[in-house]
Design a protein around this motif. Structure first.
Motif, short mmCIF file in Angstrom:
data_model
loop_
_atom_site.label_atom_id
_atom_site.label_comp_id
_atom_site.label_asym_id
_atom_site.label_seq_id
_atom_site.Cartn_x
_atom_site.Cartn_y
_atom_site.Cartn_z
N LYS A 1 0.84 -1.20 0.00
CA LYS A 1 0.00 0.00 0.00
C LYS A 1 0.87 1.25 0.00
CE LYS A 1 -4.09 -1.77 2.37
NZ LYS A 1 -4.97 -1.62 3.55
N ILE A 2 0.36 2.27 -0.68
CA ILE A 2 1.06 3.55 -0.74
C ILE A 2 0.05 4.66 -0.43
CG2 ILE A 2 2.74 2.74 -2.42
CD1 ILE A 2 1.07 3.99 -4.61
N ILE A 3 0.54 5.89 -0.35
CA ILE A 3 -0.38 7.01 -0.13
C ILE A 3 -0.83 7.57 -1.46
CG2 ILE A 3 -0.57 9.39 0.72
CD1 ILE A 3 1.03 8.64 3.11
N TRP A 4 -2.12 7.82 -1.58
CA TRP A 4 -2.69 8.44 -2.77
C TRP A 4 -3.15 9.85 -2.45
CZ3 TRP A 4 -2.43 6.06 -7.40
CH2 TRP A 4 -2.19 4.68 -7.39
N LEU A 5 -2.72 10.81 -3.29
CA LEU A 5 -3.09 12.22 -3.05
C LEU A 5 -3.96 12.74 -4.20
CD1 LEU A 5 0.51 13.40 -2.32
CD2 LEU A 5 -1.28 13.65 -0.62
N ARG A 6 -4.90 13.60 -3.84
CA ARG A 6 -5.70 14.26 -4.88
C ARG A 6 -4.93 15.47 -5.40
NH1 ARG A 6 -11.42 13.45 -5.09
NH2 ARG A 6 -11.50 15.40 -6.24
N LYS A 7 -4.74 15.51 -6.72
CA LYS A 7 -3.97 16.59 -7.32
C LYS A 7 -4.68 17.94 -7.15
CE LYS A 7 -0.23 17.23 -10.06
NZ LYS A 7 -0.45 18.49 -10.71
N ASP A 8 -6.00 17.94 -7.25
CA ASP A 8 -6.71 19.23 -7.22
C ASP A 8 -6.47 19.99 -5.92
OD1 ASP A 8 -8.14 17.33 -5.85
OD2 ASP A 8 -10.11 17.90 -6.62
N ALA B 1 -8.18 14.56 1.26
CA ALA B 1 -7.19 14.89 0.24
C ALA B 1 -6.26 13.73 -0.05
CB ALA B 1 -6.39 16.11 0.66
N SER B 2 -6.15 12.78 0.90
CA SER B 2 -5.25 11.65 0.67
C SER B 2 -5.65 10.48 1.54
CB SER B 2 -3.82 12.05 0.98
OG SER B 2 -3.71 12.41 2.33
N THR B 3 -5.17 9.30 1.15
CA THR B 3 -5.39 8.11 1.99
C THR B 3 -4.31 7.08 1.67
OG1 THR B 3 -7.04 6.58 2.80
CG2 THR B 3 -6.90 6.80 0.43
N PRO C 1 0.96 9.53 -6.29
CA PRO C 1 1.35 8.64 -5.19
C PRO C 1 2.45 9.21 -4.29
CG PRO C 1 2.54 8.03 -7.16
CD PRO C 1 1.75 9.26 -7.51
N ILE C 2 2.49 8.75 -3.04
CA ILE C 2 3.69 8.85 -2.22
C ILE C 2 4.08 7.41 -1.92
CG2 ILE C 2 4.63 9.46 0.04
CD1 ILE C 2 2.89 11.91 0.05
N TYR C 3 5.23 6.98 -2.45
CA TYR C 3 5.59 5.57 -2.31
C TYR C 3 6.05 5.25 -0.90
CZ TYR C 3 5.29 5.50 -7.36
OH TYR C 3 4.84 5.60 -8.65
N GLU C 4 6.76 6.20 -0.32
CA GLU C 4 7.23 5.97 1.04
C GLU C 4 7.60 7.30 1.66
OE1 GLU C 4 11.21 4.24 1.48
OE2 GLU C 4 11.36 4.28 -0.71
N LEU C 5 7.61 7.32 3.00
CA LEU C 5 8.11 8.50 3.69
C LEU C 5 9.53 8.19 4.14
CD1 LEU C 5 5.05 9.42 5.96
CD2 LEU C 5 5.72 10.48 3.80
N LYS C 6 10.38 9.21 4.06
CA LYS C 6 11.76 9.01 4.51
C LYS C 6 11.91 9.56 5.91
CE LYS C 6 13.80 7.25 0.83
NZ LYS C 6 14.12 5.83 0.90
#
Lengths: 491, 290, 315
Positions: free
Chosen positions: A162-169, A279-281, A306-311
């Motif tokens: 699973k990754i984070i999905w963000l709304r572009k708008d 805005a994201s999940t 997407p955000i694949y991972e947080l550093k």
């Protein structure tokens, strides 16, 4: 005392053995009849696995007929509703009526138990004659499914994450600027811009086993993990885990994290995202086309990134790696394991079988008009979709479907494929804890999981501080003899 | 009193009027507490996707569509509905016959071993063996995958049986003794005297059984393997929960889920007023005694 | 008329004086006893035979390939398990609250509905309050989550308009039990009234008339005619409710969230998640057996009390 014990054993056995006998008799009949007779197999998988998630029994029968013809078998399909699948399977297994082929969920946790109770048949020999499977599945993932060195199951899906999905708008509107692998600090700072704007910046489901996404950046592990030296340790009780929980608690306190996440079902977070309430999940890597299409349907169209991972502070990271979830097993009592394997090979590992699973039967579930696929109305009404997402989850990989999807899917598909490939490069850690090694672990596993969920949720909500939470946790750890449990695991 | 038959509504004091109004107001509030969520369910089920996706649940209608209902009707609803009707009617019949007969027998004043019998029955409420031993029994009787497994094993509810027995034992003994002396057989007494006098409880218990058989979900999933035999409850739960699964790409918004719920409730709700008549107005014990 | 016939009957019985009392009674009750046979058989087959399965509590059924007897090991594990005592405490608290708050409600509601002047209105109200029984717990859970939502729920909007802070009821340890009891009341109160209404409908009108002649007011009639007529029904329903009160399950399972585990994990959910879901049938059965013993104690106690107040026990 001895007599009482014997009597009760006798009674219990009689209740159970009569049922076993009844089962055996049926089996014998079919095997004694000539070779012409089709082999009878029972096959237990939840209702949604039979042709594009359509729940119509008539359509399901079509799929059944198709498999029977292709594999020359006589299938008895048990397809309980997916929300009651585990209950039904448990009843079947414990009452001795083990289906020839059955699906086990959450395999990383359950396969050990299934094997140690003698429900599953080792597949080591069967798999040797199944290049269809070994050529497709990474041996590493087959290793996950070995108990005491012998293979107990084969995976139903490709490894998932699973990754984070963000709304572009919303990102554009509020000037949120995030890379595909931001640091935890960047994530906090940028998402903060969305707080108090009447939308939920980040929504999260009530299932706390999604938390590892936020543990990984801090090098923490949500559960019993394996350290560098290959020793088992309690990943939850580490300074890193405390740091991760404080971080999430801060996101919650500053209204970035969904304030009502504990009442969110999986469906809720998806709805919130595609309808623009959030805005994201966090969700599976194959959701791109789904989100775009659904957002269009409810007039909240946007692009999803997407955000694949947080550093983390030390550059660590990784997405939420679920590795293997659902697997297929063969009954230890099966009279025809080879035939069962053949059905598995056909239905789960051949292009034709996968197409059958994802889309159903042509002219029953769908038709092809001018090269484009179109769902039939009857199927459409029972929850069916001509859905490309499912294809991304199964073996083998499709390159040519033999038809065209609807226009928007065709347009979005290349981007989705990119996302899948990229997501796989950011896998977080996932450890396998062998069952049968520590009776304390086997006994307390579910209590342990519930406890870390409980403590984490209370810390995130802010009802207790991190220190209070860990005080409570340490008391619990003592009560289940946690240290002794780790010792048992490490020996 | 406000009993329909009671002719005592002659005078009303001021205090009584105040009470009546307060009472009506209170019951109005209670009804509202039920009606508002119900209204939300119905309005949501009729709202279009775009509204529901934005609001989640809707109380004030913003556009109406019957799309979800037509969708459910076409999703194999009718065959599951037929299954449900068959199972509910036949199992309620069996339940009622067993409960009335046993309740009547247990209601006898000086029945041999009555105390033991009542304890024998009530003990089963407390000691529930769980689903697996129950499953094995049903299986050994060869009932798995047949509707018999939904009709026979759950035929008697101890709760209903005790209510039935309790009610029947309040029937005046003189009434039964008289018939017995007149040479009436036990079944004759049951049919000619006890059942007519017990109409209110029979109506109530019939309702209890119908509702519980109609709502039965667990046993259908456990005892039935062939999904073409599944009942409405199972089908509708599948439709609702499809989208809850982690990997599913089905999307069912609340309007669809609520429509599904309304569709499961309606058949039994329609039945209710017909049964209600019998337990709300009752039977005059007094008039029979004469 | 009836006195005459009993005399005749007694004369007839004198002839059989040689037989023992029991045999005579048996002979007389034969037709009744025959009527009992199907019911008793049903209970033996479908209720008592499965009880043999309770022996699984003394085995490791479900955890090993071969079943073996392990004596009281499951119970030892049970009594030493930290989760168990918490679950037991929660079960008692939640059950007690359900009895205290839920149980009297249908009686009161039935009495009040009975006071409504217009019959049609009475029927309508009865119909309306009964509807929520058709919502499955999953749906009740969803509806309550919606009504109680901190951001959008009606309840919190009222609290905020009164100047209070919103409360996350579904995830708040201090509130969750109230949510359980409240939703239970909401769903089943109308259903509970049915049995009382059915009983009220059979009260002899002459009793009311006689009370009116004696100059009794409405309240007196309710207190001295209606309520006493309901006495035995109330006692029975109470006993039957107590017998099942510890078995609260589905409601908790679908409504609780991790942050309220510690106040809402009950014996049935504990048995389900730590036993059945893990396939550890032996352990799950041990929990059920323990619950049954506690239930039995409650039922016997309840029966004793009803004996004291009503002069007769139910069982």
């Amino acid at each position: 005392m001895l007599f009482g014990r014997r009597l009760s054993a006798l009674l219990l056995c009689s209740v159970m053995s009569v049922s076993l006998l009844a089962g055996c008799q049926n089996d014998k009949k079919t095997s004694e009849d000539g070779a012409e007779e089709r082999v009878k197999l029972t096959f237990c998988m939840s209702q949604t696995g039979w042709g594009g998630e359509a729940v119509d029994p008539e359509l399901m029968k079509e799929v059944e007929k198709y498999i029977e013809e292709k594999t020359n078998t006589d299938l008895e399909i048990i397809a309980p509703p997916q929300s009651s699948y585990n209950d039904k399977l448990n009843v079947l297994l414990t009452s001795g009526e083990i289906p020839d082929i059955f699906v086990v969920r959450k395999a990383m946790d359950n396969i050990q138990v299934m094997a140690s109770r003698g429900y599953t048949m080792p597949m080591d020999d069967l798999i040797k004659n199944a290049p269809e499977i070994t050529s497709l599945v990474d041996p590493e993932y087959l290793d996950y499914l070995k108990v005491n060195g012998s293979l107990q199951a084969v995976p139903m899906y490709v490894p998932m994450s699973k990754i984070i999905w963000l709304r572009k708008d919303f990102m554009d509107q509020y000037g949120v600027n995030l890379s595909e692998t931001p640091t935890t600090q960047e994530f906090y700072n940028e998402m903060k811009k969305l707080a108090g704007k009447g939308i939920t910046p980040f929504t999260f489901p009530k299932f706390l086993d999604n938390l590892p996404f936020f543990f990984n950046p801090f090098g923490a592990y949500y559960g019993i993990g394996v350290d560098k030296d290959g020793k088992y340790y309690d990943g939850f009780n580490t300074p890193e885990a405390r740091e991760a929980l404080s971080y999430v608690a801060k996101l919650y306190k500053d209204k970035i994290w969904d304030q009502e996440f504990l009442t969110n079902e999986n469906a809720t977070i998806r709805e919130k995202l595609f309808s623009g309430k959030a805005a994201s999940t966090i969700d599976y890597f194959n959701r791109y086309i789904y989100f775009v299409n659904e957002s269009e349907k409810v007039n909240a169209t946007t692009e999803f990134v997407p955000i694949y991972e947080l550093k983390g502070p030390n550059g660590q990271g990784g997405n939420l790696n679920e590795a293997i979830q659902d697997v297929i097993c063969i009954s230890s009592k099966s009279k025809h394991p080879e035939k069962a394997m053949e059905v598995i090979k056909y239905y789960f590992y051949s292009q034709e079988g996968v197409k059958l699973r994802c889309l159903g039967v042509e002219d029953k579930h769908y038709t092809i008009e001018n090269g484009y696929i179109k769902p039939m109305e009857k199927a459409l009404n029972s929850g069916y979709k001509c859905d490309v997402n499912q294809f991304l989850l199964y073996y083998p990989k499709f390159t040519d479907y033999g038809f065209k999807w609807d226009e928007s899917t065709e347009k979005l598909l290349p981007r989705q494929m990119e996302l899948v490939e990229e997501a796989n490069k950011h896998l977080g850690p996932k450890y396998l804890i062998p069952g049968g090694k520590s009776d304390l672990y086997d006994k307390n596993l579910s209590a342990y999981k519930k406890k870390i969920d409980e403590i984490s949720s209370k810390i995130i909500l802010g009802t207790i501080t991190v220190d209070e939470g860990y005080e409570e946790y340490e008391a619990f750890w003592k009560s289940i003899k946690g240290d002794q449990m780790l010792e048992q695991l490490n020996n | 009193m406000s009993r329909e038959s009671s002719g005592t509504l002659q005078y009303t004091s001021v205090g009584r009027k105040v009470f009546n109004i307060a009472n009506a107001l209170f019951l109005f509030l209670v009804s509202m507490a039920v009606l508002i969520p119900l209204l939300i369910v119905i309005v949501t089920s009729l709202s279009p996707d775009s509204v529901v996706a934005r609001e989640g649940y809707v109380l004030i209608p913003q556009g109406i569509t019957f799309e979800n209902y037509t969708k459910i009707f076409k999703s194999g609803y009718m065959s599951a509905f037929r299954n449900s009707i068959i199972v509910t009617i036949s199992s309620t019949l069996v339940s009622m016959v067993l409960t009335v007969v046993m309740g009547y027998a247990m209601a006898q004043k000086d029945l041999i071993g009555k105390k033991f019998l009542i304890r024998f029955v009530v003990a089963t409420m407390v000691l529930d063996a769980g689903i697996i031993p129950f499953y094995l029994v049903v299986k050994n009787l060869g009932m798995i995958d047949s509707y018999l497994s939904l009709i026979i094993p759950t035929a008697i509810s101890t709760y209903n049986l005790i209510l039935m027995k309790n009610y029947m034992s309040s029937i005046p003994t003189s009434l039964i003794e008289a018939a017995r002396i007149d040479g009436c057989s036990e079944l004759g007494i049951l049919f000619r005297i006890v059942i007519p006098v017990s109409i209110p409880i029979i109506a109530a218990v019939t309702l209890f059984y119908t509702v519980s058989h109609w709502n039965n979900y667990l046993h259908v999933v456990m005892f039935i393997n062939d999904s073409s035999k599944y009942t409405l409850q199972v089908l509708l739960r599948q439709l609702i929960f499809q989208s809850e699964s982690a990997i599913s790409s089905a999307s069912a918004l609340n309007n669809f889920k609520m429509a599904v719920m309304v569709m499961t409730m309606i058949p039994v709700l329609i039945l209710y007023p017909f049964i209600q008549r019998y337990f709300i107005s009752g039977i005059m014990l007094g008039s029979i005694k004469e | 008329m009836s006195t005459n016939t009993t005399v005749v009957a007694e004369k007839g019985m004198v002839k059989q004086k040689s037989r023992s009392e029991f045999a005579r009674k048996f002979h007389r009750q034969k037709p009744i006893l025959i009527l009992l046979i199907p019911g008793i058989l049903w209970y033996i087959i479908f209720k008592y035979t499965p009880m043999l399965g309770a022996l699984a509590a003394f085995t490791d059924y479900g955890t090993k390939a071969k079943i073996s007897f392990i004596g009281f090991e499951n119970f030892i594990q049970l009594f030493t398990s930290p989760g168990f005592w918490g679950a037991f405490r929660n079960t008692l608290i939640i059950s007690f609250c359900n009895l205290l708050f839920y149980f009297p409600l249908p009686i009161i509601l039935a009495l009040l509905m009975n006071e409504l002047i217009f019959v049609r209105l009475k029927r309508l109200v009865q119909f309306i309050v009964y509807i929520p029984h058709f919502f499955s717990w999953v749906v009740v859970g969803a509806i309550f989550a919606m009504l109680l939502s901190p951001s959008e729920g009606i309840v919190n909007q009222i609290i905020m308009s009164l100047g209070g802070d919103p409360i996350y009821f579904m995830a708040d340890q201090n509130w969750f039990r109230s949510v359980l009891v409240g939703s239970y009341m909401w769903r089943d109160v109308g259903y509970g009234t049915i049995i009382y209404i059915a009983t009220i409908s059979t009260i002899d009108v002459q009793l009311y008339d006689a009370a009116t002649v004696d100059g009794a007011g409405y309240w007196q009639k309710m207190l001295y005619v209606t309520l006493p007529s309901l006495k035995s029904t109330i006692a029975t329903v109470l006993l039957l409710t107590v017998a099942r009160v510890l078995l609260i399950f589905e409601q908790v399972l679908v409504m609780y969230v991790p942050s309220v585990y510690s106040v809402s994990e009950v014996l049935t959910t504990y048995s389900f998640t730590e036993g059945l879901l893990n396939g550890n049938i032996g352990y799950a059965t041990a929990v059920s057996l323990f619950t049954a013993v506690v239930s039995a104690i409650l039922v016997i106690g309840c029966n004793k009390i009803s004996k004291k107040f009503l002069g007769e026990g139910i069982i």
